[in-house]
Design a protein around this motif. Structure first.
Motif, PDB file in Angstrom:
ATOM      1  N   MET A   1       0.850  -1.212   0.000  1.00 18.03           N
ATOM      2  CA  MET A   1       0.000   0.000   0.000  1.00 18.03           C
ATOM      3  C   MET A   1       0.873   1.246   0.000  1.00 18.03           C
ATOM      4  O   MET A   1       1.797   1.361   0.805  1.00 18.03           O
ATOM      5  N   LYS A   2       0.582   2.170  -0.910  1.00 18.19           N
ATOM      6  CA  LYS A   2       1.389   3.387  -1.007  1.00 18.19           C
ATOM      7  C   LYS A   2       1.221   4.281   0.216  1.00 18.19           C
ATOM      8  O   LYS A   2       0.149   4.297   0.824  1.00 18.19           O
ATOM      9  N   LYS A   3       2.250   5.070   0.537  1.00 22.94           N
ATOM     10  CA  LYS A   3       2.130   6.151   1.533  1.00 22.94           C
ATOM     11  C   LYS A   3       2.547   7.419   0.784  1.00 22.94           C
ATOM     12  O   LYS A   3       3.709   7.563   0.376  1.00 22.94           O
ATOM     13  N   ILE A   4       1.578   8.298   0.580  1.00 22.29           N
ATOM     14  CA  ILE A   4       1.757   9.391  -0.388  1.00 22.29           C
ATOM     15  C   ILE A   4       1.841  10.756   0.281  1.00 22.29           C
ATOM     16  O   ILE A   4       1.056  11.054   1.192  1.00 22.29           O
ATOM     17  N   LEU A   5       2.749  11.591  -0.201  1.00 24.30           N
ATOM     18  CA  LEU A   5       2.778  13.000   0.207  1.00 24.30           C
ATOM     19  C   LEU A   5       2.339  13.848  -0.982  1.00 24.30           C
ATOM     20  O   LEU A   5       2.841  13.653  -2.090  1.00 24.30           O
ATOM     21  N   ILE A   6       1.381  14.753  -0.752  1.00 24.99           N
ATOM     22  CA  ILE A   6       0.947  15.658  -1.834  1.00 24.99           C
ATOM     23  C   ILE A   6       1.329  17.076  -1.472  1.00 24.99           C
ATOM     24  O   ILE A   6       1.015  17.540  -0.367  1.00 24.99           O
ATOM     25  N   THR A   7       1.958  17.797  -2.398  1.00 29.05           N
ATOM     26  CA  THR A   7       2.158  19.235  -2.201  1.00 29.05           C
ATOM     27  C   THR A   7       1.034  19.967  -2.951  1.00 29.05           C
ATOM     28  O   THR A   7       0.462  19.430  -3.899  1.00 29.05           O
ATOM     29  N   GLY A   8       0.726  21.186  -2.507  1.00 30.50           N
ATOM     30  CA  GLY A   8      -0.353  21.951  -3.155  1.00 30.50           C
ATOM     31  C   GLY A   8      -1.694  21.269  -2.998  1.00 30.50           C
ATOM     32  O   GLY A   8      -2.544  21.308  -3.895  1.00 30.50           O
ATOM     33  N   ALA A   9      -1.906  20.627  -1.841  1.00 31.72           N
ATOM     34  CA  ALA A   9      -3.097  19.775  -1.662  1.00 31.72           C
ATOM     35  C   ALA A   9      -4.410  20.552  -1.612  1.00 31.72           C
ATOM     36  O   ALA A   9      -5.474  19.952  -1.777  1.00 31.72           O
ATOM     37  N   LEU A  10      -4.352  21.850  -1.381  1.00 31.35           N
ATOM     38  CA  LEU A  10      -5.615  22.603  -1.334  1.00 31.35           C
ATOM     39  C   LEU A  10      -5.941  23.280  -2.665  1.00 31.35           C
ATOM     40  O   LEU A  10      -6.913  24.008  -2.784  1.00 31.35           O
ATOM     41  N   GLY A  11      -5.121  23.033  -3.677  1.00 29.70           N
ATOM     42  CA  GLY A  11      -5.355  23.645  -4.987  1.00 29.70           C
ATOM     43  C   GLY A  11      -6.423  22.902  -5.792  1.00 29.70           C
ATOM     44  O   GLY A  11      -7.087  21.997  -5.280  1.00 29.70           O
ATOM     45  N   HIS A  29      -2.810   7.118   4.851  1.00 29.71           N
ATOM     46  CA  HIS A  29      -1.774   6.841   3.850  1.00 29.71           C
ATOM     47  C   HIS A  29      -1.543   8.014   2.914  1.00 29.71           C
ATOM     48  O   HIS A  29      -0.782   7.900   1.955  1.00 29.71           O
ATOM     49  N   VAL A  30      -2.240   9.130   3.145  1.00 32.20           N
ATOM     50  CA  VAL A  30      -2.067  10.286   2.265  1.00 32.20           C
ATOM     51  C   VAL A  30      -1.845  11.535   3.115  1.00 32.20           C
ATOM     52  O   VAL A  30      -2.738  11.988   3.829  1.00 32.20           O
ATOM     53  N   VAL A  31      -0.639  12.082   3.032  1.00 26.25           N
ATOM     54  CA  VAL A  31      -0.275  13.259   3.827  1.00 26.25           C
ATOM     55  C   VAL A  31      -0.435  14.494   2.948  1.00 26.25           C
ATOM     56  O   VAL A  31       0.242  14.648   1.927  1.00 26.25           O
ATOM     57  N   ALA A  32      -1.347  15.369   3.348  1.00 27.55           N
ATOM     58  CA  ALA A  32      -1.585  16.595   2.583  1.00 27.55           C
ATOM     59  C   ALA A  32      -0.647  17.684   3.070  1.00 27.55           C
ATOM     60  O   ALA A  32      -0.413  17.812   4.274  1.00 27.55           O
ATOM     61  N   ALA A  63       8.452  14.367   4.771  1.00 32.00           N
ATOM     62  CA  ALA A  63       8.438  13.093   4.027  1.00 32.00           C
ATOM     63  C   ALA A  63       9.049  11.975   4.871  1.00 32.00           C
ATOM     64  O   ALA A  63       8.532  10.855   4.905  1.00 32.00           O
ATOM     65  N   LYS A  64      10.139  12.283   5.575  1.00 33.57           N
ATOM     66  CA  LYS A  64      10.828  11.265   6.378  1.00 33.57           C
ATOM     67  C   LYS A  64       9.974  10.873   7.595  1.00 33.57           C
ATOM     68  O   LYS A  64       9.772   9.689   7.879  1.00 33.57           O
ATOM     69  N   ASN A  65       9.447  11.899   8.288  1.00 32.04           N
ATOM     70  CA  ASN A  65       8.638  11.609   9.487  1.00 32.04           C
ATOM     71  C   ASN A  65       7.426  10.741   9.166  1.00 32.04           C
ATOM     72  O   ASN A  65       7.038   9.887   9.949  1.00 32.04           O
ATOM     73  N   HIS A  66       6.825  11.001   8.011  1.00 37.58           N
ATOM     74  CA  HIS A  66       5.621  10.227   7.654  1.00 37.58           C
ATOM     75  C   HIS A  66       5.966   8.959   6.873  1.00 37.58           C
ATOM     76  O   HIS A  66       5.064   8.224   6.454  1.00 37.58           O
ATOM     77  N   GLN A  67       7.256   8.726   6.636  1.00 34.11           N
ATOM     78  CA  GLN A  67       7.724   7.527   5.920  1.00 34.11           C
ATOM     79  C   GLN A  67       7.006   7.304   4.590  1.00 34.11           C
ATOM     80  O   GLN A  67       6.499   6.209   4.312  1.00 34.11           O
ATOM     81  N   VAL A  68       6.940   8.372   3.789  1.00 37.80           N
ATOM     82  CA  VAL A  68       6.214   8.244   2.525  1.00 37.80           C
ATOM     83  C   VAL A  68       7.076   7.504   1.495  1.00 37.80           C
ATOM     84  O   VAL A  68       8.308   7.534   1.564  1.00 37.80           O
ATOM     85  N   ASP A  69       6.395   6.860   0.533  1.00 40.09           N
ATOM     86  CA  ASP A  69       7.127   6.197  -0.552  1.00 40.09           C
ATOM     87  C   ASP A  69       6.721   6.753  -1.918  1.00 40.09           C
ATOM     88  O   ASP A  69       7.165   6.255  -2.957  1.00 40.09           O
ATOM     89  N   THR A  70       5.833   7.756  -1.903  1.00 38.61           N
ATOM     90  CA  THR A  70       5.352   8.349  -3.154  1.00 38.61           C
ATOM     91  C   THR A  70       5.174   9.853  -2.932  1.00 38.61           C
ATOM     92  O   THR A  70       4.629  10.257  -1.905  1.00 38.61           O
ATOM     93  N   ILE A  71       5.616  10.645  -3.912  1.00 38.53           N
ATOM     94  CA  ILE A  71       5.404  12.103  -3.819  1.00 38.53           C
ATOM     95  C   ILE A  71       4.618  12.553  -5.042  1.00 38.53           C
ATOM     96  O   ILE A  71       4.987  12.235  -6.184  1.00 38.53           O
ATOM     97  N   ILE A  72       3.530  13.275  -4.781  1.00 37.03           N
ATOM     98  CA  ILE A  72       2.767  13.888  -5.873  1.00 37.03           C
ATOM     99  C   ILE A  72       2.938  15.396  -5.708  1.00 37.03           C
ATOM    100  O   ILE A  72       2.396  15.994  -4.773  1.00 37.03           O
ATOM    101  N   HIS A  73       3.723  15.965  -6.598  1.00 34.00           N
ATOM    102  CA  HIS A  73       4.103  17.372  -6.438  1.00 34.00           C
ATOM    103  C   HIS A  73       3.225  18.246  -7.338  1.00 34.00           C
ATOM    104  O   HIS A  73       3.399  18.263  -8.563  1.00 34.00           O
ATOM    105  N   LEU A  74       2.305  18.970  -6.718  1.00 32.64           N
ATOM    106  CA  LEU A  74       1.353  19.776  -7.487  1.00 32.64           C
ATOM    107  C   LEU A  74       1.564  21.278  -7.316  1.00 32.64           C
ATOM    108  O   LEU A  74       1.080  22.067  -8.128  1.00 32.64           O
ATOM    109  N   ALA A  75       2.233  21.699  -6.240  1.00 31.96           N
ATOM    110  CA  ALA A  75       2.342  23.137  -5.944  1.00 31.96           C
ATOM    111  C   ALA A  75       3.079  23.866  -7.066  1.00 31.96           C
ATOM    112  O   ALA A  75       4.227  23.547  -7.367  1.00 31.96           O
ATOM    113  N   ALA A  76       2.407  24.812  -7.700  1.00 28.13           N
ATOM    114  CA  ALA A  76       3.024  25.587  -8.789  1.00 28.13           C
ATOM    115  C   ALA A  76       2.129  26.762  -9.149  1.00 28.13           C
ATOM    116  O   ALA A  76       0.926  26.728  -8.878  1.00 28.13           O
ATOM    117  N   LEU A  77       2.708  27.782  -9.772  1.00 27.91           N
ATOM    118  CA  LEU A  77       1.902  28.881 -10.321  1.00 27.91           C
ATOM    119  C   LEU A  77       1.446  28.478 -11.717  1.00 27.91           C
ATOM    120  O   LEU A  77       2.197  27.877 -12.476  1.00 27.91           O
TER     121      LEU A  77
END
Ligand code: AKB
Length: 321
Positions: A1-11, A29-32, A63-77
Motif C-alpha cells: 500500500m502506497k504512503k503518499i505526500l501531496i504538495t499543493g493539496a488545497l489547490g 496513507h495520504v499526507v496533505a 516526508a521522512k517523518n511520515h515515511q512516505v514512498d510516493t510524492i505527488i508534487h502539485l504546488a506551482a503557479l
C-alpha cells in the motif's frame, strides 16, 4: 500500500485528488501539505502539514517523518500568473520541483508531477499535436514545464527515481476553482451560467484549447502511477485530452440546459496570446497505448454534470446551510 505526500493539496487538482487517494489508499496513507491551512473538510480530514515547497529541509523532514514512498508534487503557479510574475514562477515552479525530486531521490520515492499543454509553443504543430514534437514555448510557465519534464527524465536516468508525468489540458471542476490559468474561463463559464445566466469571456471566440473533466484527470493520475514500469516509455510526460473546444461551443452546450444563457467577449490580450501559442488539440495515443488512458467525459456529459453539481452547490437551500 502506497504512503503518499501531496504538495499543493488545497489547490484545484490537489483538493479532489486528496479525497480520491484517501478513498483508495486510506486516510492515514495520504499526507496533505500546502503553504496554508484552511478549515475545509479536506484540510481537517487527515494528516496535514504546512509546507512552503521552496523550503527543502522542511519538505524532507515531513516526508521522512511520515515515511512516505510516493510524492505527488502539485504546488506551482499557473500560466497567466507565471507570465505576470516570471521570476517568482521560476523560483517557485523550478525550486519546488527540484526540492521534491531531491526528497524522492533521497527517500527512494515514486514521483508524479503534472506537465501541461503549456509545454508546447507557437512552432509546435497545432492540430493533433504529437507526443514527441517541437517544444519551444514562449511563456515562463511553458519554460518551467519543459524544463520540468527534462528534469524528471534526468532524475529517472541518472538516479533511478521512478518519475511519471502527464501533460494536462485545461481541467474543469466544480469543487475548487483554479486560479491564474489561461484555461480558467472554461470553469468560470459554468459558475457564471448557474449564478447569473451570462458570462464575459476573456478568451476570443474561435480559440480552441484542449480540456478535460476532473474525474478523468484523477483517474489518469492514479492509473499512470499504478501502471507497470515496464510498459511506460514516455514517462515525463504523456499527452492526454478529452475534448478540443472554443468558448462558443461550451456556451451552446450550456444553452441546451439554460436556454437564456448569454456569452459576451472582452478579450484579455495577455491570456489570449498565451492561448494562441498553445495547440488547438493534442494526440493522446501514447498514453492510450502505454497505460490504457481513456477519458470518460465529453463536452455534453461534462456540461450536464457540471451544471447539475453547481446548481446544487448554489441552490438557495444549500447556500442557507
Ligand atoms: C493553465 O491554464 O495555466 C493551466 C494549464 C493548461 O496548464 N490550466
Amino acid at each position: 500500500m502506497k504512503k503518499i505526500l501531496i504538495t499543493g493539496a488545497l489547490g484545484q487538482i490537489g483538493s479532489e485528488l486528496l479525497v480520491k487517494l484517501r478513498e483508495v489508499y486510506g486516510t492515514d496513507h495520504v499526507v496533505a501539505t500546502d503553504i496554508r491551512k484552511n478549515d475545509s473538510e479536506i484540510a481537517l480530514s487527515g494528516p496535514f502539514e504546512i509546507l512552503d515547497v521552496t523550503d527543502s529541509k522542511r519538505m524532507f523532514e515531513i516526508a521522512k517523518n511520515h515515511q512516505v514512498d510516493t510524492i505527488i508534487h502539485l504546488a506551482a503557479l499557473l500560466s497567466a500568473t507565471a507570465e505576470a510574475k516570471p521570476l517568482l514562477a521560476w523560483n517557485l515552479n523550478m525550486g519546488g520541483l527540484v526540492n521534491a525530486l531531491e526528497v524522492a531521490r533521497e527517500l527512494s520515492c515514486q514521483f508524479f508531477t503534472p506537465s501541461s499543454i503549456g509545454a508546447f509553443g507557437p512552432t509546435t504543430p497545432k492540430e493533433n499535436t504529437p507526443q514527441e514534437t517541437i517544444q519551444r514555448p514562449t511563456t515562463m510557465y511553458g519554460v518551467n514545464k519543459v524544463a520540468g519534464e527534462l528534469l524528471c527524465d534526468y532524475y529517472f536516468h541518472k538516479f533511478g527515481v521512478d518519475t511519471r508525468g502527464i501533460r494536462f489540458p485545461g481541467l474543469i471542476s466544480y469543487v475548487t476553482p483554479p486560479g491564474g490559468g489561461t484555461t480558467d474561463y472554461a470553469v468560470e463559464i459554468y459558475y457564471e451560467a448557474v449564478k447569473r445566466g451570462k458570462y464575459t469571456s476573456y478568451i476570443e471566440k474561435g480559440t480552441f484549447m484542449d480540456m478535460m473533466y476532473m474525474p478523468d484527470a484523477l483517474k489518469a493520475i492514479i492509473t499512470l502511477m499504478e501502471a507497470n514500469a515496464a510498459q511506460i516509455k514516455h514517462r515525463n510526460a504523456f499527452n492526454v485530452t478529452a475534448m478540443s473546444v472554443a468558448p462558443e461551443m461550451i456556451a451552446s452546450e450550456i444553452r441546451k440546459h439554460i436556454p437564456e444563457f448569454e456569452i459576451e467577449y472582452h478579450v484579455d490580450p495577455a491570456r489570449q496570446a498565451i492561448a494562441e501559442s498553445w495547440p488547438n488539440s493534442i494526440d493522446p495515443s501514447a498514453a492510450r497505448e502505454e497505460w490504457g488512458f481513456a477519458a470518460e467525459y465529453n463536452l455534453q456529459t461534462m456540461t450536464s454534470d457540471m451544471l447539475e453539481k453547481l446548481s446544487k452547490k448554489y441552490s438557495p437551500s444549500t447556500m442557507a446551510k
